[in-house]
Design a protein around this motif. Structure first.
Motif, short mmCIF file in Angstrom:
data_model
loop_
_atom_site.label_atom_id
_atom_site.label_comp_id
_atom_site.label_asym_id
_atom_site.label_seq_id
_atom_site.Cartn_x
_atom_site.Cartn_y
_atom_site.Cartn_z
N GLY A 7 0.83 -1.21 0.00
CA GLY A 7 0.00 0.00 0.00
C GLY A 7 0.86 1.25 0.00
O GLY A 7 2.09 1.19 0.14
N ASP A 8 0.20 2.39 -0.13
CA ASP A 8 0.85 3.70 -0.27
C ASP A 8 2.07 3.85 0.65
O ASP A 8 1.94 3.76 1.88
CB ASP A 8 -0.12 4.84 0.05
CG ASP A 8 -1.41 4.78 -0.76
OD1 ASP A 8 -1.85 3.67 -1.13
OD2 ASP A 8 -1.98 5.85 -1.02
N ILE A 9 3.21 4.13 0.06
CA ILE A 9 4.43 4.38 0.84
C ILE A 9 4.42 5.86 1.22
O ILE A 9 4.33 6.72 0.33
CB ILE A 9 5.68 4.06 0.01
CG1 ILE A 9 5.64 2.60 -0.43
CG2 ILE A 9 6.95 4.38 0.78
CD1 ILE A 9 6.47 2.33 -1.67
N GLY A 38 3.37 4.31 -4.96
CA GLY A 38 4.36 5.31 -4.59
C GLY A 38 3.84 6.74 -4.55
O GLY A 38 4.64 7.68 -4.52
N GLU A 39 2.52 6.94 -4.49
CA GLU A 39 2.00 8.31 -4.64
C GLU A 39 2.37 9.26 -3.50
O GLU A 39 2.32 10.47 -3.67
CB GLU A 39 0.47 8.29 -4.82
CG GLU A 39 -0.28 7.97 -3.55
CD GLU A 39 -1.60 8.72 -3.43
OE1 GLU A 39 -2.01 9.39 -4.38
OE2 GLU A 39 -2.22 8.62 -2.36
N ASN A 40 2.73 8.71 -2.32
CA ASN A 40 3.09 9.56 -1.18
C ASN A 40 4.55 9.39 -0.76
O ASN A 40 4.94 9.80 0.34
CB ASN A 40 2.22 9.23 0.04
CG ASN A 40 0.75 9.30 -0.26
OD1 ASN A 40 0.09 8.27 -0.37
ND2 ASN A 40 0.22 10.50 -0.42
N GLY A 66 -1.61 7.54 -7.69
CA GLY A 66 -2.97 7.83 -7.24
C GLY A 66 -3.27 9.29 -7.45
O GLY A 66 -2.68 9.93 -8.33
N ASN A 67 -4.14 9.86 -6.60
CA ASN A 67 -4.51 11.26 -6.78
C ASN A 67 -3.32 12.20 -6.58
O ASN A 67 -3.32 13.31 -7.10
CB ASN A 67 -5.67 11.64 -5.85
CG ASN A 67 -5.36 11.36 -4.40
OD1 ASN A 67 -4.89 10.27 -4.06
ND2 ASN A 67 -5.62 12.32 -3.53
N HIS A 68 -2.30 11.75 -5.85
CA HIS A 68 -1.10 12.59 -5.68
C HIS A 68 -0.05 12.31 -6.76
O HIS A 68 1.13 12.61 -6.55
CB HIS A 68 -0.49 12.36 -4.29
CG HIS A 68 -1.27 13.03 -3.21
ND1 HIS A 68 -1.48 14.38 -3.16
CD2 HIS A 68 -1.95 12.53 -2.14
CE1 HIS A 68 -2.23 14.69 -2.12
NE2 HIS A 68 -2.53 13.57 -1.48
N TRP A 69 -0.47 11.76 -7.87
CA TRP A 69 0.48 11.32 -8.90
C TRP A 69 1.40 12.45 -9.35
O TRP A 69 2.58 12.24 -9.59
CB TRP A 69 -0.26 10.71 -10.10
CG TRP A 69 -0.99 11.72 -10.93
CD1 TRP A 69 -2.22 12.27 -10.65
CD2 TRP A 69 -0.55 12.32 -12.14
NE1 TRP A 69 -2.55 13.17 -11.61
CE2 TRP A 69 -1.56 13.22 -12.56
CE3 TRP A 69 0.59 12.18 -12.94
CZ2 TRP A 69 -1.45 13.98 -13.72
CZ3 TRP A 69 0.69 12.94 -14.10
CH2 TRP A 69 -0.31 13.81 -14.48
N PHE A 149 -6.92 0.04 -7.60
CA PHE A 149 -8.04 0.98 -7.69
C PHE A 149 -7.92 1.97 -6.54
O PHE A 149 -8.18 1.65 -5.38
CB PHE A 149 -9.37 0.23 -7.63
CG PHE A 149 -10.55 1.09 -7.99
CD1 PHE A 149 -10.64 1.69 -9.23
CD2 PHE A 149 -11.59 1.29 -7.09
CE1 PHE A 149 -11.73 2.50 -9.57
CE2 PHE A 149 -12.68 2.09 -7.42
CZ PHE A 149 -12.75 2.69 -8.66
N HIS A 150 -7.50 3.19 -6.88
CA HIS A 150 -7.14 4.19 -5.88
C HIS A 150 -8.37 5.05 -5.59
O HIS A 150 -8.73 5.92 -6.39
CB HIS A 150 -5.99 5.02 -6.42
CG HIS A 150 -5.32 5.84 -5.38
ND1 HIS A 150 -4.32 5.34 -4.57
CD2 HIS A 150 -5.50 7.12 -4.99
CE1 HIS A 150 -3.91 6.28 -3.75
NE2 HIS A 150 -4.62 7.37 -3.97
N ALA A 151 -9.01 4.79 -4.47
CA ALA A 151 -10.30 5.44 -4.23
C ALA A 151 -10.61 5.51 -2.74
O ALA A 151 -10.05 4.77 -1.94
CB ALA A 151 -11.40 4.66 -4.94
N THR A 174 -6.36 1.14 -2.86
CA THR A 174 -5.35 1.96 -2.17
C THR A 174 -5.98 3.31 -1.89
O THR A 174 -7.12 3.57 -2.28
CB THR A 174 -4.07 2.14 -3.02
OG1 THR A 174 -4.43 2.72 -4.28
CG2 THR A 174 -3.35 0.82 -3.25
N HIS A 175 -5.27 4.18 -1.20
CA HIS A 175 -5.62 5.58 -0.94
C HIS A 175 -6.00 5.88 0.50
O HIS A 175 -5.61 6.92 1.03
CB HIS A 175 -6.75 6.09 -1.84
CG HIS A 175 -7.19 7.50 -1.55
ND1 HIS A 175 -6.38 8.59 -1.80
CD2 HIS A 175 -8.35 8.01 -1.03
CE1 HIS A 175 -7.04 9.70 -1.45
NE2 HIS A 175 -8.22 9.37 -0.97
N THR A 176 -6.72 4.99 1.20
CA THR A 176 -7.12 5.35 2.57
C THR A 176 -5.96 5.20 3.55
O THR A 176 -6.00 5.75 4.64
CB THR A 176 -8.28 4.47 3.08
OG1 THR A 176 -7.81 3.15 3.30
CG2 THR A 176 -9.45 4.46 2.10
FE LIG Z 1 -4.37 8.93 -2.57
#
Ligand SMILES: [Fe+2]
Ligand SMILES: [Fe+2]
Length: 269
Positions: A7-9, A38-40, A66-69, A149-151, A174-176
């Motif tokens: 999950g998100d690093i 790797g979005e974070n 993800g949204n921080h791409w 699925f980043h949501a 991912t994302h939460t």
């Molecule tokens: Fe995100």
């Protein structure tokens, strides 16, 4: 085929924790392929080129976003050349990089796709399902196909996974940054988990320092969210076993490690 999906690093602490434990996990789980979000990774938002390279050097095979791409604008300079980096497939009016990539693993094709959800998300994106149908039309269907699925919404994640049942091997949310304990294998063989969790600071607000988050969010002070790199690290991932010929998910298990404590997996660090 055995796949680990991290999950998100979040920040340096997440990068260091993953780097320290990845060789052991690869061995213990006999992993053939490693995916990480790797979005974070770069100080909590975005992914600079040197951090992308660090992930590849430590043994990650495919990096999703993800949204921080593009929270670090430098990504626009290197995305086209980063062939193990997958940005969201359903961005509007953006042609650089790829939203889905094929990898060859032990003689088998493995497709990895990154999709952004729409519910409770600020970003305007193309409809996830329509975009997947376009992908299938353009590229055909690959037996082994893992979708990040980043949501935000668990129900959006579940319905997206159900509508793809039998057409992809697994949909991992991912994302939460919070790992869920709802692994499922649907009737036609698609594996699903609402969220893989994160690699970052254990006692935190989704990876960020609680003190700064409280001052900012509750008391309205001007504070930048920060990451405590001295915190105890947490590493969350999903173990997947996929039938190489049919692409069906045979096993899906969420696993988490907190440094210095027994894990919910089979080994401890
Ligand atoms: Fe995100
Ligand atoms: Fe994230």
């Amino acid at each position: 085929m055995k796949i680990l999906f991290f999950g998100d690093i979040v920040g340096d602490i997440g990068m260091q924790a993953l780097s320290a434990i990845l060789p052991k996990l690869r061995k213990d789980f006999e992993a053939d392929f490693i995916i990480a979000n790797g979005e974070n990774a770069s100080r909590g938002r975005g992914l600079i080129e040197s951090d992308y390279e660090k992930l590849i050097d430590m043994g990650v095979d495919a990096v999703t976003l993800g949204n921080h791409w593009d929270s670090k604008k430098q990504i626009h300079d290197y995305l086209d050349d980063a062939d193990q980096l997958i940005r969201p497939i359903n961005l509007l009016n953006y042609d650089h990089g790829v939203g889905s990539a094929l990898f060859e693993v032990n003689g088998f094709d493995v497709r990895v796709t990154n999709v952004l959800g729409q519910a409770f998300m600020k970003e305007s994106v193309a409809a996830p399902y329509q975009k997947m149908m376009e992908l299938f039309q353009e590229e055909g269907e690959t037996a082994i196909h893992i979708v990040d699925f980043h949501a935000e919404s668990t129900s959006e994640k579940a319905l997206f996974a159900h509508v793809l049942d039998g057409r992809v091997s697994a949909v991992i949310g991912t994302h939460t940054h919070v790992q869920t304990n709802d692994p499922q294998i649907f009737e036609k063989g698609t594996g699903f988990l609402s969220d893989a969790g994160m690699c970052g600071a254990y006692c935190s607000v989704i990876g960020f320092d609680p003190e700064a988050a409280i001052e900012k969010m509750i008391f309205g002070k001007e504070r930048r969210l920060s990451i405590n790199d001295e915190a105890t690290p947490l590493v969350c991932f999903v173990y997947l076993e996929i039938d190489e010929n049919t692409g069906r998910c045979l096993d899906i298990r969420p696993v988490s490690y907190i440094a210095g404590r027994p894990s919910n997996g089979e080994a401890s660090i």
